[in-house]
Scaffold this motif. Sequence first.
Motif, PDB file in Angstrom:
ATOM      1  N   GLY A 239       0.869  -1.179   0.000  1.00 45.72           N
ATOM      2  CA  GLY A 239       0.000   0.000   0.000  1.00 45.72           C
ATOM      3  C   GLY A 239       0.893   1.212   0.000  1.00 45.72           C
ATOM      4  N   SER A 240       0.341   2.356  -0.393  1.00 49.30           N
ATOM      5  CA  SER A 240       1.206   3.529  -0.377  1.00 49.30           C
ATOM      6  C   SER A 240       1.278   4.060   1.048  1.00 49.30           C
ATOM      7  CB  SER A 240       0.699   4.586  -1.341  1.00 49.30           C
ATOM      8  OG  SER A 240      -0.638   4.883  -1.041  1.00 49.30           O
ATOM      9  N   GLN A 241       2.211   4.962   1.264  1.00 49.07           N
ATOM     10  CA  GLN A 241       2.390   5.536   2.601  1.00 49.07           C
ATOM     11  C   GLN A 241       1.091   6.177   3.052  1.00 49.07           C
ATOM     12  OE1 GLN A 241       5.858   8.061   2.119  1.00 49.07           O
ATOM     13  NE2 GLN A 241       6.627   7.161   4.026  1.00 49.07           N
ATOM     14  N   SER A 242       0.765   5.968   4.297  1.00 49.02           N
ATOM     15  CA  SER A 242      -0.433   6.555   4.917  1.00 49.02           C
ATOM     16  C   SER A 242      -1.735   5.988   4.389  1.00 49.02           C
ATOM     17  CB  SER A 242      -0.483   8.078   4.745  1.00 49.02           C
ATOM     18  OG  SER A 242       0.656   8.629   5.286  1.00 49.02           O
ATOM     19  N   SER A 243      -1.655   4.880   3.645  1.00 50.17           N
ATOM     20  CA  SER A 243      -2.904   4.285   3.175  1.00 50.17           C
ATOM     21  C   SER A 243      -3.635   3.589   4.326  1.00 50.17           C
ATOM     22  CB  SER A 243      -2.612   3.290   2.055  1.00 50.17           C
ATOM     23  OG  SER A 243      -1.708   2.312   2.524  1.00 50.17           O
ATOM     24  N   GLY A 244      -2.921   3.394   5.446  1.00 50.56           N
ATOM     25  CA  GLY A 244      -3.534   2.720   6.588  1.00 50.56           C
ATOM     26  C   GLY A 244      -3.051   1.279   6.698  1.00 50.56           C
ATOM     27  N   LYS A 245      -1.949   0.995   6.032  1.00 57.04           N
ATOM     28  CA  LYS A 245      -1.397  -0.356   5.993  1.00 57.04           C
ATOM     29  C   LYS A 245      -1.075  -0.876   7.398  1.00 57.04           C
ATOM     30  CE  LYS A 245       2.585  -0.743   3.883  1.00 57.04           C
ATOM     31  NZ  LYS A 245       3.494  -1.584   4.654  1.00 57.04           N
ATOM     32  N   SER A 246      -0.339  -0.080   8.169  1.00 55.72           N
ATOM     33  CA  SER A 246       0.043  -0.516   9.518  1.00 55.72           C
ATOM     34  C   SER A 246      -1.201  -0.734  10.369  1.00 55.72           C
ATOM     35  CB  SER A 246       0.915   0.522  10.219  1.00 55.72           C
ATOM     36  OG  SER A 246       1.894   0.959   9.350  1.00 55.72           O
ATOM     37  N   SER A 247      -2.162   0.166  10.247  1.00 54.79           N
ATOM     38  CA  SER A 247      -3.371   0.051  11.066  1.00 54.79           C
ATOM     39  C   SER A 247      -4.095  -1.264  10.761  1.00 54.79           C
ATOM     40  CB  SER A 247      -4.313   1.219  10.805  1.00 54.79           C
ATOM     41  OG  SER A 247      -3.628   2.430  10.975  1.00 54.79           O
TER      42      SER A 247
ATOM     43  N   ILE B 248     -10.059  -1.730   1.424  1.00 53.32           N
ATOM     44  CA  ILE B 248     -10.318  -0.285   1.359  1.00 53.32           C
ATOM     45  C   ILE B 248     -10.381   0.228   2.803  1.00 53.32           C
ATOM     46  CG2 ILE B 248     -11.827   1.540   0.480  1.00 53.32           C
ATOM     47  CD1 ILE B 248     -10.620  -0.249  -1.747  1.00 53.32           C
ATOM     48  N   THR B 249      -9.395   1.054   3.163  1.00 54.44           N
ATOM     49  CA  THR B 249      -9.354   1.586   4.532  1.00 54.44           C
ATOM     50  C   THR B 249     -10.059   2.942   4.575  1.00 54.44           C
ATOM     51  OG1 THR B 249      -7.287   2.695   4.062  1.00 54.44           O
ATOM     52  CG2 THR B 249      -7.123   0.490   4.984  1.00 54.44           C
ATOM     53  N   LYS B 250     -10.170   3.443   5.763  1.00 55.89           N
ATOM     54  CA  LYS B 250     -10.718   4.794   6.002  1.00 55.89           C
ATOM     55  C   LYS B 250     -12.127   4.945   5.415  1.00 55.89           C
ATOM     56  CE  LYS B 250      -5.989   6.535   5.852  1.00 55.89           C
ATOM     57  NZ  LYS B 250      -5.072   7.626   5.588  1.00 55.89           N
ATOM     58  N   MET B 251     -12.934   3.887   5.548  1.00 54.77           N
ATOM     59  CA  MET B 251     -14.299   3.921   5.028  1.00 54.77           C
ATOM     60  C   MET B 251     -15.104   5.045   5.689  1.00 54.77           C
ATOM     61  SD  MET B 251     -14.834   1.668   2.656  1.00 54.77           S
ATOM     62  CE  MET B 251     -16.595   1.334   2.645  1.00 54.77           C
ATOM     63  N   ASP B 252     -14.700   5.430   6.873  1.00 58.58           N
ATOM     64  CA  ASP B 252     -15.423   6.488   7.593  1.00 58.58           C
ATOM     65  C   ASP B 252     -15.173   7.867   6.993  1.00 58.58           C
ATOM     66  OD1 ASP B 252     -12.754   6.033   8.397  1.00 58.58           O
ATOM     67  OD2 ASP B 252     -13.053   7.296  10.180  1.00 58.58           O
ATOM     68  N   LEU B 253     -14.209   7.962   6.105  1.00 63.71           N
ATOM     69  CA  LEU B 253     -13.863   9.288   5.584  1.00 63.71           C
ATOM     70  C   LEU B 253     -14.634   9.662   4.299  1.00 63.71           C
ATOM     71  CD1 LEU B 253     -10.010   9.647   6.182  1.00 63.71           C
ATOM     72  CD2 LEU B 253     -11.920  10.355   7.630  1.00 63.71           C
TER      73      LEU B 253
END
Length: 691
Positions: free
Chosen positions: A33-41, A200-205
């Motif tokens: 994933g790209s940086q800040s995509s939420g990969k670590s989370s 798909i991360t950050k679905m809340d956004l």
Amino acid sequence: MMYITKAMIEIRNLLQKVGQSNTVTLPAIVVIGSQSSGKSSVLESIVGHEFLPKGSNMITRRPIELTLVNEPDAKQDYGEFPDLGLHRITDFSLIQKNLTELNMSVSESECVSDDPIHLVIHSPRVPDLSLIDLPGYIQVAGENQPRELKRKISELCDKYIRGPNIILAISAADVDLANSTALQASRRVDPRGERTIGVITKMDLVDAEKGAAILSDRQYPLRLGYVGVISKLPTQSGLFKRDTGNVLATISRNEKTYFNSYPDQFGPDAGVNTGTVTLRKKLMQVLEQQMSSKLQVTTDAIHRELEETSYQFKVQYNEEPMTAEAYLAASLDDFKHLFHKFASSFGRPQMHELLKGALDQRVLDQLAARYWNKPISDLSTALPEPDSIADLPKADPKSPYWHLQLDTASSALTRLGVGRLATTVVASAVQANVDQLVSKSAFAKHPSARQVISDAASTVLADRAYTTSDGIEFSLKPYKYEVDIQQQEWQQGRDHVTGVLKTELDHCQGAMKNLENVVGGKKKLKEVMTFVDKARKGDIVAEGETRNGAGGFSAALLAKGREAVFLRDRADIINMRMLAVKSRQCKNLENKYYCPEVFLDAVATKLTQTAVLFLNVEMLNDFYARFPREVESKLSEQMHGGGLERFAREDPRIKRHLDLVKRKELLELVLAKIEGLNQMGSGDRGRELHD
Ligand code: GDP
């Protein structure tokens, strides 16, 4: 319980230990994933702990190969770094700290490294999974990031996203899918979307409508589908305690609250997948399927590798087994054998020879200082016929002067510290012999073991040095007052000292030859010597020697000339004294004042005999008994904590042998495990899947 995955992950880890296993590759899930995509989370929500390196400037520089082991009976979750020998770390902030340090061990100039960090996490709450976390793709290289970084990360990711690995492509909902670096990379290697799971991360956004549309995407279809998650951890509050292993519970509660509030978009009938729990299940299923499908090919490949390895073992080593223990034992036996051979060849006669040799030099020193230091003219004028030699001393044997000379010389010998000298001479000879034995033994190729053996010898020898030396001095005490020599001892002394004088003469002549070569020939040396002689007799007024020399000779040349004159005079005296020793007068003990050479030699022999008796009992026998035990105990200390393996592998020949044996054993183990899986039969396996 997903049995196949667990067993196959174990097999995968075993195969990694085999090394160079190109033909057998078992799938893992690779997270990109790209940086800040939420990969670590996402990864942390799967594991249920915060454990990945954080920080604004923290770029993952090494792949993390993460093995999750479902351990139903584990009382506490824990992590392990097998390569570092770190086990049972229950504090996940410590794991995070270790990962950060390992990550930082890659220098900035190197950018990223493909040397993976292995981390194993055990918990009753994790599924059996094998995940690989890769550095995040960077879109635009930051100002302070080297330009190389972007390219190197892409290359590293490309290496890992090859089949049969499963790609977990992470994209954030608030970024257009067309711009997702993860999906772009996946499409390059998996164009039909057969082994990619979209997350798909950050679905809340994004609003629910848009979110649902992304999840049912038709533009970038993936056979394994998309899962929408919200894996952001709530900021620390009184309710949420960090690192209690409750990360997943918290996240899934949040996700439920969110997704349940949009039943039209995310409800059971909407046909989309949401939530971290769903994602975990999907990962387990996909990995299990992938592993099952690989079962047969893997079995075949391992069979082939084992056959090849067994063949090599037969051809190269004639199936001879090898372990580090056995190698050490054989090396020790070899060394002990050499040592016993040495021990049986080094005893009293050898010590006698060594010590007598050392004392011969002291005798020569005494003779030179007390008898041979006459002006050369006194001696040369007195050179008589060989048979009538009575020179030096030729004075009356009743003269108290010559009595005193001989008494002083003899007493100087007995009091020179024979104890110390004898102990040192023998100890250094034994030490040198031991060092030589080691260099001939199997230990020669092992620098640290060599040191241990050499140190063991010094320790045992030093242990006895003081008491031995003291004991010798004590036993020599009577000789310090009077030495009683018998006629037979006199005779032996006469024979021996003739040899000593002869050797000394040879040395003088050798040194003279050397000087001739140095100054450029016999003739040249003669010229300088003549000048030195004349100067000494006063025939030349004054040498008038300056730093530049004199008489046309340089200072350096004059120094050589004086050296040569000294050697010539000494050779003359020795020649003369050899004749004296051979003469009738020296046949008889009565004439000891005429023949100090013989008398002092006999004294030295007496001292040597007494010292050797003592050395034998106090030092040598003790050394022979204690040294092999000391070596064994010191070596076994060194072999602790992986020392044994390190030791054996220092020898490249043994390392190759050990590697092959280990490879064969591991492959046999893997084969037994995988055949066990095959025997379970597809019916059983089907049931396992539904458990
Ligand atoms: P990485 O660089 O890809 O590993 O991304 P991180 O996991 O560090 O996340 C980057 C940022 O996005 C962090 O500030 C996270 O808190 C935030 N984040 C991650 N997942 C979510 C999510 O589902 N929702 C929201 N709102 N923020 C998220």
